[in-house]
Design a protein around this motif. Sequence first.
Motif, PDB file in Angstrom:
ATOM      1  N   GLU A  12       0.812  -1.212   0.000  1.00  0.00           N
ATOM      2  CA  GLU A  12       0.000   0.000   0.000  1.00  0.00           C
ATOM      3  C   GLU A  12       0.847   1.266   0.000  1.00  0.00           C
ATOM      4  O   GLU A  12       0.498   2.263  -0.635  1.00  0.00           O
ATOM      5  N   ALA A  13       1.973   1.244   0.715  1.00  0.00           N
ATOM      6  CA  ALA A  13       2.829   2.430   0.781  1.00  0.00           C
ATOM      7  C   ALA A  13       4.287   2.015   0.795  1.00  0.00           C
ATOM      8  O   ALA A  13       4.658   1.034   1.442  1.00  0.00           O
ATOM      9  N   VAL A  14       5.100   2.764   0.070  1.00  0.00           N
ATOM     10  CA  VAL A  14       6.552   2.589   0.101  1.00  0.00           C
ATOM     11  C   VAL A  14       7.167   3.845   0.696  1.00  0.00           C
ATOM     12  O   VAL A  14       6.793   4.965   0.328  1.00  0.00           O
ATOM     13  N   VAL A  15       8.088   3.646   1.619  1.00  0.00           N
ATOM     14  CA  VAL A  15       8.851   4.743   2.206  1.00  0.00           C
ATOM     15  C   VAL A  15      10.301   4.576   1.780  1.00  0.00           C
ATOM     16  O   VAL A  15      10.898   3.519   2.019  1.00  0.00           O
ATOM     17  N   ALA A  16      10.867   5.567   1.126  1.00  0.00           N
ATOM     18  CA  ALA A  16      12.275   5.534   0.726  1.00  0.00           C
ATOM     19  C   ALA A  16      13.099   6.211   1.810  1.00  0.00           C
ATOM     20  O   ALA A  16      12.950   7.409   2.051  1.00  0.00           O
ATOM     21  N   GLY A  17      13.946   5.427   2.481  1.00  0.00           N
ATOM     22  CA  GLY A  17      14.814   5.989   3.514  1.00  0.00           C
ATOM     23  C   GLY A  17      14.464   5.495   4.899  1.00  0.00           C
ATOM     24  O   GLY A  17      13.307   5.601   5.330  1.00  0.00           O
ATOM     25  N   ALA A  18      15.461   4.926   5.591  1.00  0.00           N
ATOM     26  CA  ALA A  18      15.257   4.394   6.944  1.00  0.00           C
ATOM     27  C   ALA A  18      15.977   5.248   7.979  1.00  0.00           C
ATOM     28  O   ALA A  18      16.593   4.718   8.911  1.00  0.00           O
ATOM     29  N   VAL A  38       9.678  -0.253   3.664  1.00  0.00           N
ATOM     30  CA  VAL A  38      10.736   0.749   3.705  1.00  0.00           C
ATOM     31  C   VAL A  38      11.919   0.254   2.884  1.00  0.00           C
ATOM     32  O   VAL A  38      12.398  -0.872   3.090  1.00  0.00           O
ATOM     33  N   LEU A  39      12.391   1.082   1.960  1.00  0.00           N
ATOM     34  CA  LEU A  39      13.565   0.771   1.147  1.00  0.00           C
ATOM     35  C   LEU A  39      14.714   1.676   1.582  1.00  0.00           C
ATOM     36  O   LEU A  39      14.573   2.901   1.574  1.00  0.00           O
ATOM     37  N   GLU A  40      15.826   1.083   1.975  1.00  0.00           N
ATOM     38  CA  GLU A  40      16.985   1.834   2.444  1.00  0.00           C
ATOM     39  C   GLU A  40      18.208   1.422   1.650  1.00  0.00           C
ATOM     40  O   GLU A  40      18.516   0.232   1.530  1.00  0.00           O
ATOM     41  N   GLN A  41      18.916   2.414   1.090  1.00  0.00           N
ATOM     42  CA  GLN A  41      20.047   2.094   0.226  1.00  0.00           C
ATOM     43  C   GLN A  41      21.240   1.523   0.990  1.00  0.00           C
ATOM     44  O   GLN A  41      21.982   0.699   0.465  1.00  0.00           O
ATOM     45  N   LEU A  42      21.439   1.936   2.251  1.00  0.00           N
ATOM     46  CA  LEU A  42      22.588   1.444   3.010  1.00  0.00           C
ATOM     47  C   LEU A  42      22.335   0.018   3.503  1.00  0.00           C
ATOM     48  O   LEU A  42      21.232  -0.305   3.943  1.00  0.00           O
TER      49      LEU A  42
END
Length: 518
Positions: A12-18, A38-42
Amino acid sequence: MRVLAENETMTEAVVAGAGPTGLMLAYELAVAGVETLVLEQLPRRVEQVKGGAIQPRTAELLESRGLLEPLLARAASHEPVGGHFAALPVPLDCTPWQTGHPFPIAVPQWEIEDVLEQRALAAGTRVRRGAAVAGVEQDEDGVVVTTDALRVRARHLVACDGAHSTVRKLLGLPFPGRPGTHRAVLTDIRLSAVSSLVPPQIGHISTLTRQAGGYWAMLAPLGGDRYRFTFGRADRADGSADGKADGTVDAGPDGDRDSPVAHEEIAAALHAVYGPGTTLAAVDNASRFGDATRQLEQYRAGRVLFAGDAAHIHPPLGGQGLNLGIQDAINLGWKLAATVQDRAPSGLLDSYHAERHPVAAQVLHHTSAQRLLADPNPGEDVAALRDIVTDLLRLPDANRHIAGLISGLSLSYPLPGDHPLTGQRLPDADLVTETGPLRLSSLFHSGHAVLLDLAGAVPADLRLPPRVDLVRATCTPDPGASVLLVRPDGYVCWATDGPADPGNALRAAIADNLARTP
């Protein structure tokens, strides 16, 4: 989260950055029942103190979600001391603002992130690390977010991916403002020996700052041999930043933003400011930053929203950034949840930008003023101005005004309504209900709105929409109204003084501010 095919999912929702903003938002969405990824690049969290000051209003909001207690257990031990404006030597007094948390609370940023992530995971959030956003596409029904190994379709994407936001760049959104002129280093270090110039304990920021040998510095004890060390050159204001509108200019005193900070660079600054008796034993981590000021013109671009540093950046003065982002998240979370669950009144999601953009603009304004006053190499005119402002801060009314500004306690929203409490935060108080005594703040642990009836005026047959709780109680002290409708973020959206049945006016307030009435 539903798996559509290999490496393809729907949520339902994506959050970019933790970071703190993204994890706070993820928690808010999860407790509202929104399926969130939640998608976090690190690949792992950076254990750096960074923005470690929880301001009083943020503390109140965290307490209202039951999140403050575990953070207090991780807070640095020191005598309570007021906040500051431009590091001037007058503590800010928040006690006139009726708060149970009048002092900033020092908690390392990575510890804040850890607590928020634990609670978000427990509420049902999924966090995927090592997943840098590589593409964003949207249509009328939703947004598709891609990483190197994953394709996710969602109703909405919220970019909480920091000052150098990948999402913002992928959408080609300008980030207007002013490039940085001063550069600095932030590092967590260990000292094997200290001179008498090293502060023995955390105190007011004016007692932690020092200038010598061509450097300005702030050294904050963290316990044992650990210190948070911030420093920059005091003999120049480096204006070599290229001023790109994507926010990529934030460099340290001796290199570009992403260039490594050498052990020797830190040791040289320590030696210059704190003398040869201060010995650097180890560097736990280090990064560079600048004082650029930028803000998105709109916090919403279709199905994509922006919060925290992805939406605004400012000079790191007054302990504002982390708090501004967390409060963005708490303002946005319940509104986005209501929208995703198709129960939001018209315009509710757009009110996020309408309410929070002016708040950040005000922070950018006063941190720009602080940047001038805190200049490590001020001219005669700035030095005179600093003396005048210091004297003004010693006046109770002036101190109260600035304390409310820096702490966030004076914040109100321009909500429709004639009652003087409308749009104001509702300070915590003691309640007595049918089931016994409790604190007002505990009513918001669920993230629901609260209809607080202090006069027995609300009819028993009033039909309330989901996530609006009716609480009948007596209250000490008297909040100044007999019936109050309080949003999930603790701001009053409707109130009345009369003992009579509020009837249609209350029903209209619920439908206009919170959710469609069944």
